[in-house]
Design an enzyme around this catalytic site. Sequence first.
Site, PDB file in Angstrom:
ATOM      1  CG  ASP A 456      -2.279   0.625   0.906  1.00  0.00           C
ATOM      2  OD1 ASP A 456      -2.293   1.631   0.118  1.00  0.00           O
ATOM      3  OD2 ASP A 456      -3.015   0.356   1.610  1.00  0.00           O
ATOM      4  CG  ASP A 529      -9.561   2.466  -0.185  1.00  0.00           C
ATOM      5  OD1 ASP A 529      -9.089   1.030  -0.569  1.00  0.00           O
ATOM      6  OD2 ASP A 529      -8.967   3.251   0.563  1.00  0.00           O
TER       7      ASP A 529
HETATM    8  C1  GLA Z   1      -5.812   1.999   2.075  1.00  0.00           C
HETATM    9  C2  GLA Z   1      -6.203   0.570   1.135  1.00  0.00           C
HETATM   10  C3  GLA Z   1      -7.282  -0.082   1.833  1.00  0.00           C
HETATM   11  C4  GLA Z   1      -6.681  -0.721   3.202  1.00  0.00           C
HETATM   12  C5  GLA Z   1      -6.419   0.632   3.861  1.00  0.00           C
HETATM   13  C6  GLA Z   1      -5.508   0.057   5.232  1.00  0.00           C
HETATM   14  O1  GLA Z   1      -6.942   2.637   2.180  1.00  0.00           O
HETATM   15  O2  GLA Z   1      -6.639   1.015  -0.090  1.00  0.00           O
HETATM   16  O3  GLA Z   1      -7.843  -1.360   1.046  1.00  0.00           O
HETATM   17  O4  GLA Z   1      -5.749  -1.624   3.034  1.00  0.00           O
HETATM   18  O5  GLA Z   1      -5.322   1.380   3.534  1.00  0.00           O
HETATM   19  O6  GLA Z   1      -5.208   1.117   6.170  1.00  0.00           O
END
Ligand code: GLA
Length: 749
Positions: A456, A529
């Site tokens: 990430d 997301d």
């Molecule tokens: C980001 C990712 C999510 C999740 C969060 C965790 O927003 O896109 O899918 O993994 O971080 O903090």
Amino acid sequence: MTDGLQFLILHSQHSSLVIEFSPSQAPLWRYWGKHLSYWDPLSMQTRRAARAPKSTGLDFDQPLATCTGHGMGWFSSPGVVVHRAGLDAFVQFTQARVVHDTADNSLRFDLIDEITQIEVQQTIRLDAASDVLTMRNVLINRDALADAPPLDVLWLAAATLPLDARCTTVQSYKGQWANEFIAHQDNLSQGTWRRDSRRGRNGHEQFPGSVVLTPGADLHHGLAYGAHLAWSGNHTQLIERLPDGDLQWQMGEWLAPGEVRLLAGEQLVSPEVVAVCSPLGLNGVAQAFHAAARGRVQWPGGAMRPRPVHLNTWEAIYFDHRPEVLMELARQAAAVGVERFVLDDGWFPARTHDRAGLGDWWPDPQKYPQGLAPLAAEVERLGMEFALWVEPEMVNPDSELYRQHPDWALQIAGRPLQTGRNQLVLDMGRDDVQNYLFDKLDALLKSVPIRYLKWDMNRDLSAAVQGGGTGLHRRTGRAAYHANSLALYALLARVRMAHPHVEIESCASGGARIDMGILPYVHRYWASDTNDALLRINVQRGFTQFLPPELMGAHVGPVPAHTTGRTQALPFRAAVALQGHFGLEFDLRQLSAGEKTELAAWIALYKSLRSVLHQGRTWQGECGDSMVWQAYASALPATTATALPIVSQHVDRCIVLVYRTQPTVHTFSPALRLPMLSAGATYRVKRIDPQSADSFHHSHSARVFDQMDAGELTCSGEWLIEAGLPLPRMKAEQAMVLELTLAASSMYR
Ligand code: GLA
């Protein structure tokens, strides 16, 4: 031809390009468009012969070159902008060499400006089967004088592409967190169209790629162009109307002032531009991009395994990690058919919220007193792969790492620390940072059988300078965006080299780092997301304009959707997740037994279809009246790929996902027209999703839908192309899955 002048021509299945080359100047673009069948130098010379200088201008013609410099008669945006302490800014290539590799269908140009001692090495390759055009420029500072100032590079276009005056519209993709890939059309009028990212990543806001359309071009037909910068950092795309009415299309890395200074003999390698010209509209462009992307992925073991069904813990439990709950989640996931269990954020020390812990890459001894091994073992015992979330480039000020090495974060001495999601970005170009991160990831991957990392990156780069600067006399250090992007690739490469069986997902708060530059290191992108299925249709359609479905993470999320508060029924959420690499992301423990059976049926459907949904051809379409569709067919056998005429794409078996997004405004549904089918074939049509006939508003008097449910309906390809398949009434936010198989073919067998 005189003076070493020659026309260089490259062909692919649907496109051709022509470049005029002479040894004393930069090569000139003469054509990039639909496939030309005849090699005809006399016609090509008409482009040159028709351009007599006008009396009020310079006394020579200055057509668009494959690389333009500033100030020597080129008044539009240059492809190279440089200087040496204010000198040597006027660039004109005076020597050119070419190597035409006919076997590779590629050109390599070495362009030298003998006055400024600047060299640009260009590679241009057109893939004959897929129509993918790849270009890259390497800029070299050839100045050998010991006391020469370094060469400051302000701009190096990775490619300069020609578009003719017929190009009227550019479609680019902008967005927001949890709402990426919103297609936006602009008219190409006079002046310059430009999109940048200065966030140290593409960002949600601006995907580094666009499509250009000629009048009449649509999803399925018409001349369309696409270009994408394969790079994960800052970027610029510009399209500029030239004085002759044509356009130039440049893409490259946006460079901060002073960011790239080349010493004698040093070079700047641009990212690659992946481009395509297709007479088959947006879908033709997408299919070429998919081929380009597939050529870049490096699968463990050399070939893609069927994409396993994911369970991701994020929207199921967030930071509330309790091993007994996770084990129960794993058991329930395995029972419905999940194949990979992804332990998301929250597993490392102090990570009970998003304000602490990033940088300390070992299991939280409070949440996981025995480490991650017991959970991983249970996941494996259940027949699933274990996978882990990490965010290596980041550090929270509240972490062991930051307390020990506050200087490792990108920052400017004397200026306030700028946090984003409470975190800072590490100075990835430092060896000690690279080694720390590699060692921590290596230790994790060795200690637990982890088969997949979700990598990430949750903030933009702001005060991105190397070494922090002194903060004195306003010296703030050199910009570090370029270095950070390269260092990210280096770390990914090192991890992959040490653990070649581990797959990696590129995530950046959803879709803020989706590009082909990172693709040699990753195997999936987290597209967004948002798990709101309605919003996802749009995000996923934008994504598949550039990247293939098997690389697109698509999850069935919770209800109501956490990002929008909207609720969609399970079949709709599942049918939308079928568009990509299928997964789940909610607390399965909340489902009733009946819902679990329903979910298991959709997962079984995904598994039965994934060999067609992935690595083949895909088309997007619209029926009108708020109904859209996505179709998938297997790849053409290599032998037929180039032999078939352009009009036919020879579809034997096709899966069509049909969605109604809004309530109908008519009595009956519009017909589903499928322009990519083989006209001379007859298809058997069957609805194959696990929904009962009652889910649709069709009565028994509508016999055709009963036949469709029973797989007893046959239609000619031509009828389905021109008149279309009737569809039952569907509710808003309802989907169906159809399978078309060849019943008979008069043309090809
Ligand atoms: C980001 C990712 C999510 C999740 C969060 C965790 O927003 O896109 O899918 O993994 O971080 O903090």
